[in-house]
Design an enzyme around this catalytic site. Structure first.
Site, mmCIF file in Angstrom:
data_model
loop_
_atom_site.group_PDB
_atom_site.id
_atom_site.type_symbol
_atom_site.label_atom_id
_atom_site.label_comp_id
_atom_site.label_asym_id
_atom_site.label_seq_id
_atom_site.Cartn_x
_atom_site.Cartn_y
_atom_site.Cartn_z
ATOM 1 N N SER A 123 0.846 -1.182 0.000
ATOM 2 C CA SER A 123 0.000 0.000 0.000
ATOM 3 C C SER A 123 0.888 1.241 0.000
ATOM 4 O O SER A 123 1.783 1.375 0.810
ATOM 5 C CB SER A 123 -0.897 -0.006 1.242
ATOM 6 O OG SER A 123 -1.671 1.163 1.292
ATOM 7 N N GLY A 124 0.615 2.154 -0.953
ATOM 8 C CA GLY A 124 1.416 3.368 -1.058
ATOM 9 C C GLY A 124 2.573 3.243 -2.027
ATOM 10 O O GLY A 124 3.334 4.193 -2.195
ATOM 11 N N THR A 128 -2.157 1.889 -7.894
ATOM 12 C CA THR A 128 -3.322 2.541 -8.503
ATOM 13 C C THR A 128 -2.879 3.566 -9.535
ATOM 14 O O THR A 128 -3.468 3.674 -10.615
ATOM 15 C CB THR A 128 -4.177 3.210 -7.412
ATOM 16 O OG1 THR A 128 -4.546 2.222 -6.439
ATOM 17 C CG2 THR A 128 -5.428 3.817 -8.007
ATOM 18 N N ASN A 173 -0.852 4.996 3.341
ATOM 19 C CA ASN A 173 -1.245 5.564 2.049
ATOM 20 C C ASN A 173 -2.540 6.341 2.216
ATOM 21 O O ASN A 173 -3.479 5.864 2.856
ATOM 22 C CB ASN A 173 -1.437 4.417 1.040
ATOM 23 C CG ASN A 173 -1.694 4.918 -0.363
ATOM 24 O OD1 ASN A 173 -1.680 6.115 -0.618
ATOM 25 N ND2 ASN A 173 -1.952 4.004 -1.270
ATOM 26 N N SER A 176 -5.405 4.298 -0.277
ATOM 27 C CA SER A 176 -5.096 2.867 -0.333
ATOM 28 C C SER A 176 -6.304 2.087 -0.848
ATOM 29 O O SER A 176 -7.425 2.248 -0.357
ATOM 30 C CB SER A 176 -4.718 2.374 1.071
ATOM 31 O OG SER A 176 -4.514 0.985 1.059
ATOM 32 N N SER A 177 -6.083 1.236 -1.858
ATOM 33 C CA SER A 177 -7.152 0.361 -2.358
ATOM 34 C C SER A 177 -7.403 -0.737 -1.340
ATOM 35 O O SER A 177 -6.494 -1.496 -1.015
ATOM 36 C CB SER A 177 -6.756 -0.248 -3.704
ATOM 37 O OG SER A 177 -6.565 0.737 -4.672
ATOM 38 N N GLY A 400 -0.321 -6.219 -2.517
ATOM 39 C CA GLY A 400 0.940 -6.939 -2.428
ATOM 40 C C GLY A 400 1.040 -7.690 -1.107
ATOM 41 O O GLY A 400 0.159 -7.621 -0.247
ATOM 42 N N GLU A 402 1.636 -8.538 2.533
ATOM 43 C CA GLU A 402 1.518 -7.649 3.695
ATOM 44 C C GLU A 402 2.037 -8.346 4.951
ATOM 45 O O GLU A 402 1.648 -9.495 5.240
ATOM 46 C CB GLU A 402 0.064 -7.216 3.921
ATOM 47 C CG GLU A 402 -0.431 -6.268 2.856
ATOM 48 C CD GLU A 402 -1.785 -5.665 3.194
ATOM 49 O OE1 GLU A 402 -2.193 -4.727 2.476
ATOM 50 O OE2 GLU A 402 -2.440 -6.121 4.152
#
Length: 1030
Positions: A123-124, A128, A173, A176-177, A400, A402
């Protein structure tokens, strides 16, 4: 001789090949496959750091793209950059996300097969943004028609809508998605994007009801409150302050976020209209969003029996109104549970804890299914109604690997997904490598790599995997808990080499594993998971009573999300884990059927600071993204391979046999070239259509030799071209010189003829006009007239005139008189009435003073004023005393008494009939012009003026002695008003005046060092002037 030169040239090339390798150390290599120490993680990290320092954020591993988030705008996503990468060979330009997109698009168009681009990372890390850049690239570079513009716009604008409902601010992020997304972009046979389809995976529903400190709920809640109109919020029963809602305030950063919710709201609303949402759709959708916020604010209270109740039903009423359900039924469903026996239904009250669980479960279920409806609604707007066969490029933007301090059920699912994708990546990479070797006729060397199928089986194996054990624990009768689930894991998979718990671990492992935790050894390393909440999140149950309420909703979206058929189905719905496993299996089937491209995104630091490179954090991501493993597989055989045509085209200048053109087969040309350069047999292999180079150093040496040779070729080309330009220029100059010489000889001949006739004319110039002097006279006239036009006087005072030749004196005089008359006429016509009057006064002044009084010459260029006193400077009482007499002129003066010659400030006012001496508001003396004998002034530069008054006038006591600054102006005005001849007299030395009738006085005028007026010992008025005597 020629062979010696060639030997020297070859020696220079080889020396340069060895000496220039170090220059590449400054910015690193753009393909990790070309690293010498490809097994060293520190070398990998150092190459990444070098490129990041130079703002080179993209690097290849073969065809895989590694992207490092720069956290700043680099100006590399412009339209010109898109054009640069369009239709270019993959390795011809520096690494870029556009190169990945363009390569996938060209391969799809040329081979008519389907492709997908897998984008993964923390994330970050910029996943995206990478997917957005790819979509923008397709939107700009693909051919487009007006009819398909809407489909393209809907595809692009679906992103902000999905981000609003599926993205949230996290600690890592701001956008973040919180769901996985696979998007298919459909193209027709011409490569035009005609439609699309989106699949979502595992949206983080738990975020709806709980957020960690420093995090937010999904963006849409804050956007609605910040950007929604007052009328809309009022109809939804909402206030603007997000702190008023429990589901939005748990992270304590609702208002501290740098995100512009109001601007994002406008973007989302614009996207809704383009995608085709109706006003009814939006009303129902925002009603559901508002109802979730109201749900979070419901408070439960327990009675003496421990049963839950709702003291304040205000929120219940709003939820019922927004969802179109009965308030009483909703209240009962939140505080009671319906249990079905074989022949009857029993309604049992819930405790406060269970009521809170029911409320949160309802909020999660409503939001989760609404998100699914939203994705389906977008898909319906993207569907292409032309059912001809199409090719697609898929974009997989997925979470990804985590690893947090506390890893729960979500991290377990996410990491399981990454295990499957890593397995796919390694298998596809190995398969592609092996297929390429076999097609080129090169012996395949088996590659040793870590096969993570054993971990995938540990998680997903039927009846024996962790997901199956979790499902069994969720449905078994009796009190199932997270601890019992952990015990069941120890029992069934405890002997697995990649599984550990505190109980199974050794003394060292027990310190890092808690009592409710288990540890999995993933391909990327160990991850410890806490089983707390596993059963609840896997079950994700919604009580039947609540489901009945939602099925009866009048909200059209909820009616589509909660079908009545669900109530009739008595089977237990699949668990979240099973659903995710099945959807992941479907995704892998989709991906296996397509040609892959990969983008791995890396976050350089936790604080989102530009130019900061955190070694530990990036090393952690390199490991979890499996980049070293991928590089090792890619480098197992040969580091570099290229088609013969491309290799020969680039490096043919290194060999005289292949330069400038090779007319034989490309393979033979390459073989001749590499033998000339000096490749060793172990450095390369020649396939059917490609050359394979084993070591990066060999390629680098070839590239450096090419750079050296390129400079030599450029020098030779420049020398040849400059020689060509020089010869061309010389021929031009030679032709021009010949032509000039011919013309010049003609000119000289003509000049000689003219010179002879001119000399004859000059000799006879004074004779009457005749053939001998006619040409000379005409020339002289012409030259004089042409020169005269630049010397014509500009005004009447300019007396200059161009001196004429003797034969033109009469004509010159005539022209001069005509010019003077014209200037005088023009000057006279330009004089105004006021200036004419002033000039008449100047003429009078000239007649009186010219040659008689000092300072006259200096006064010529000083214009006379109409008056030196404005009406504002004259006392109103004086004006009243004057009556109808109009003041013609006024000036401040100094009056000297006739007896003591004391100086007194006065104003001299001249009317048409009289002169007045005024002191403030009093008229001290009136002098009628008829009584004035004359006016006297001296020849010096003083300002003394004496008005001589006739003794016949009994009202006057004697002559008036005045001193004023503007002596010429005052004397002239006075003389013109008196209208008597010789009124003003200029005296020298002294003058006599009457002190009183019969008694005379004397004023003596003389020069001195300074101006003075005083009474001397003889009783005379002595006026000393600093000017020279006339």
């Amino acid at each position: 001789m020629g062979s010696k030169k060639e030997e020297v040239r070859r020696k220079h090339i080889r020396l340069h090949m060895e000496g220039a390798l170090t220059a590449r150390d400054k910015v690193g290599v753009q393909d990790f496959v070309l690293l010498d120490a490809y097994t060293s993680e520190s070398a990998f990290l150092e190459n990444l750091r070098k490129r990041f320092r130079e703002n080179l954020i993209y690097t290849y591993i073969g065809t895989l793209l590694v992207s490092v988030n720069p956290y700043q705008e680099l100006g590399i996503y412009t339209a010109s950059q898109m054009e640069l990468y369009q239709g270019v060979n993959f390795f011809e330009l520096p690494p870029h996300v556009y190169a990945i997109a363009d390569n996938a698009y060209r391969m799809m168009c040329s081979e008519l097969n389907n492709h997908f681009i897998l984008i993964s990372g923390e994330s970050g890390a910029g996943k995206t943004e990478a997917s957005k850049k790819i979509l923008q690239y397709f939107a700009v570079t693909c051919p487009m028609t007006e009819s398909l513009q809407i489909a393209r716009d809907r595809l692009l604008l679906s992103i902000p809508v999905l981000e609003a409902f599926g993205n949230a601010k996290t600690l890592r992020n701001d956008n973040s998605s919180r769901f996985g997304k696979y998007m298919d972009i459909q193209f027709d046979f011409q490569g035009v994007p005609v439609g699309g389809h989106i699949i979502s995976y595992l949206i983080e529903k738990s975020r709806v009801v709980y957020q960690n400190h420093g995090e937010r709920n999904f963006h849409i809640f804050y956007q609605l409150l910040a950007g929604g109109g007052a009328e809309r919020l009022s109809s939804l029963g909402l206030e603007r302050d997000p702190q008023l809602y429990k589901y939005l305030s748990q992270g304590h950063c609702a208002r501290e976020s740098p995100i512009s919710d109001k601007n994002d709201w406008e973007t989302v609303c614009g996207a809704f209209s383009v995608i085709g949402f109706t006003e009814a759709d939006l009303e129902n959708l925002f009603g559901i969003i508002a109802s979730v916020l109201h749900l979070g604010n419901i408070c439960f209270k327990g009675d003496k029996q421990g049963c839950a109740s709702v003291p304040d039903t205000h929120e219940i009423k709003w939820i019922a109104k927004l969802l179109g359900v009965c308030p009483a039924v909703l209240l009962e469903a939140l505080t009671h549970r319906k249990i079905e026996a074989k022949t009857e239904e029993v309604i049992c009250p819930l405790t406060v804890e269970l009521s809170v669980y029911a409320r949160d479960a309802m909020a999660k279920a409503v939001y989760g299914r609404t998100f699914t409806w939203l994705v389906n609604r977008i898909n319906s707007s993207l569907v292409n109604k032309d059912f001809t066969q199409k090719t697609v490029i898929g974009l997989l933007d997925i979470y990804g690997f985590e690893v947090f301090d506390k890893n729960g059920f979500e991290q377990f699912c996410i990491n399981y997904c990454n295990e499957k994708l890593q397995q796919l990546l390694i298998e596809r990479t190995l398969k592609a490598e092996q297929a390429e070797y076999e097609s080129e006729g090169i012996e395949w060397e088996p590659v040793q790599y870590f096969n993570n199928k054993i971990i995938c089986d540990l998680v997903e194996e039927r009846h024996r995997g962790i997901i199956s054990i979790l499902d069994e624990e969720c449905i078994r009768p009796g009190p199932a808990t997270d601890l019992s689930f952990l015990e069941k894991l120890e029992e069934k998979v405890g002997k697995h080499a990649h599984f550990q718990t505190r109980k199974l671990a050794g003394p060292k492992g027990q310190k890092r594993i808690g009592w409710l935790e288990f540890c999995l050894l993933h391909y990327a390393g160990e991850v410890t998971y806490c089983t707390k909440g596993f059963l609840e999140k896997n079950n994700d149950l919604l009580y039947r009573h609540l489901k009945e309420v939602l099925c009866s909703s009048k909200n059209s979206i909820l009616r589509e999300c909660f079908l009545v058929a669900e109530l009739e189905n008595r089977r237990r719905p699949p668990t979240v884990g099973t659903q995710f496993k099945n959807s992941l299996s479907s995704l892998l089937e989709i991906l296996i059927s397509k040609e892959p491209s990969y983008i791995r995104c890396i976050k350089p630091n936790e604080r989102k600071e530009p130019s900061k490179f955190d070694d530990f954090l990036i090393s952690h991501q390199i490991k979890y993204l499996g980049l070293m493993e991928h590089l090792r597989v890619r480098r197992a055989g040969f580091a570099y391979r290229r088609k013969y045509e491309h290799f020969l085209q680039r490096y043919k200048s290194l060999c005289p046999d292949t330069w400038p053109h090779w007319h034989g087969p490309p393979g033979e040309g390459v073989e001749r070239l590499i033998k000339y350069i000096g490749y060793q047999p172990q450095d390369y292999k020649l396939g059917k259509t490609k050359i394979f180079i084993r070591f990066p150093r060999t390629l680098f040496a070839t590239e450096d030799a090419f750079e050296f040779s390129k400079h030599q070729l450029v020098s030779r080309i420049q020398a040849t071209y400059k020689g060509c330009l020089g010869r061309r220029e010389y021929m031009k100059k030679r032709q021009a010189a010949t032509k000039l010489e011919a013309h010049w000889r003609g000119v000289l001949a003509r000049k000689e003829i003219k010179r002879r006739s001119f000399v004859k004319g000059f000799i006879n110039r004074d004779k009457p006009l005749c053939p001998d002097n006619e040409e000379f006279v005409v020339l002289v006239r012409k030259n004089y007239i042409l020169n005269l036009r630049y010397h014509v006087p500009k005004n009447v005072l300019d007396k200059s005139w161009l001196r004429p030749p003797g034969i033109l004196e009469n004509a010159s005089n005539l022209l001069r008189r005509m010019c003077t008359r014209n200037l005088v006429r023009k000057y006279c016509r330009g004089i105004s009435a006021e200036r004419k009057a002033m000039m008449q006064q100047k003429v009078v002044t000239s007649e009186i003073f010219r040659g008689k009084k000092e300072g006259y010459t200096e006064s010529l260029n000083q214009p006379f004023a109409g008056s030196r006193l404005d009406e504002g400077n004259i006392n109103p009482k004086v004006l009243q005393l004057l009556g109808n007499e109009k003041i013609q002129y006024g000036v401040p003066v100094i009056k000297y008494d006739r007896k003591g010659f004391k100086a007194r400030q006065r104003q001299l006012l001249l009317t048409q009939r009289s002169a007045y001496l005024v002191e403030l508001s009093k008229v001290k003396q009136k002098i009628e012009y008829s009584a004035v004998r004359g006016v006297s002034t001296s020849s010096l530069s003083d300002g003394i003026l004496v008005i001589h008054i006739s003794p016949v006038d009994k009202q006057q006591k004697g002559d008036v002695i005045l001193q004023c600054e503007h002596i010429f102006e005052v004397a002239t005005k006075l003389a013109m008003l008196i209208k008597k001849e010789h009124t003003v007299r200029v005296v020298q030395g002294s003058l006599q005046f009457y002190i009183s009738p019969g008694r005379e006085g004397t004023i003596v005028f003389e020069t001195g060092e300074e101006d003075q007026v005083y009474k001397d010992k003889n009783g005379q008025l002595r006026v000393v002037s600093a000017g020279k005597k006339t």
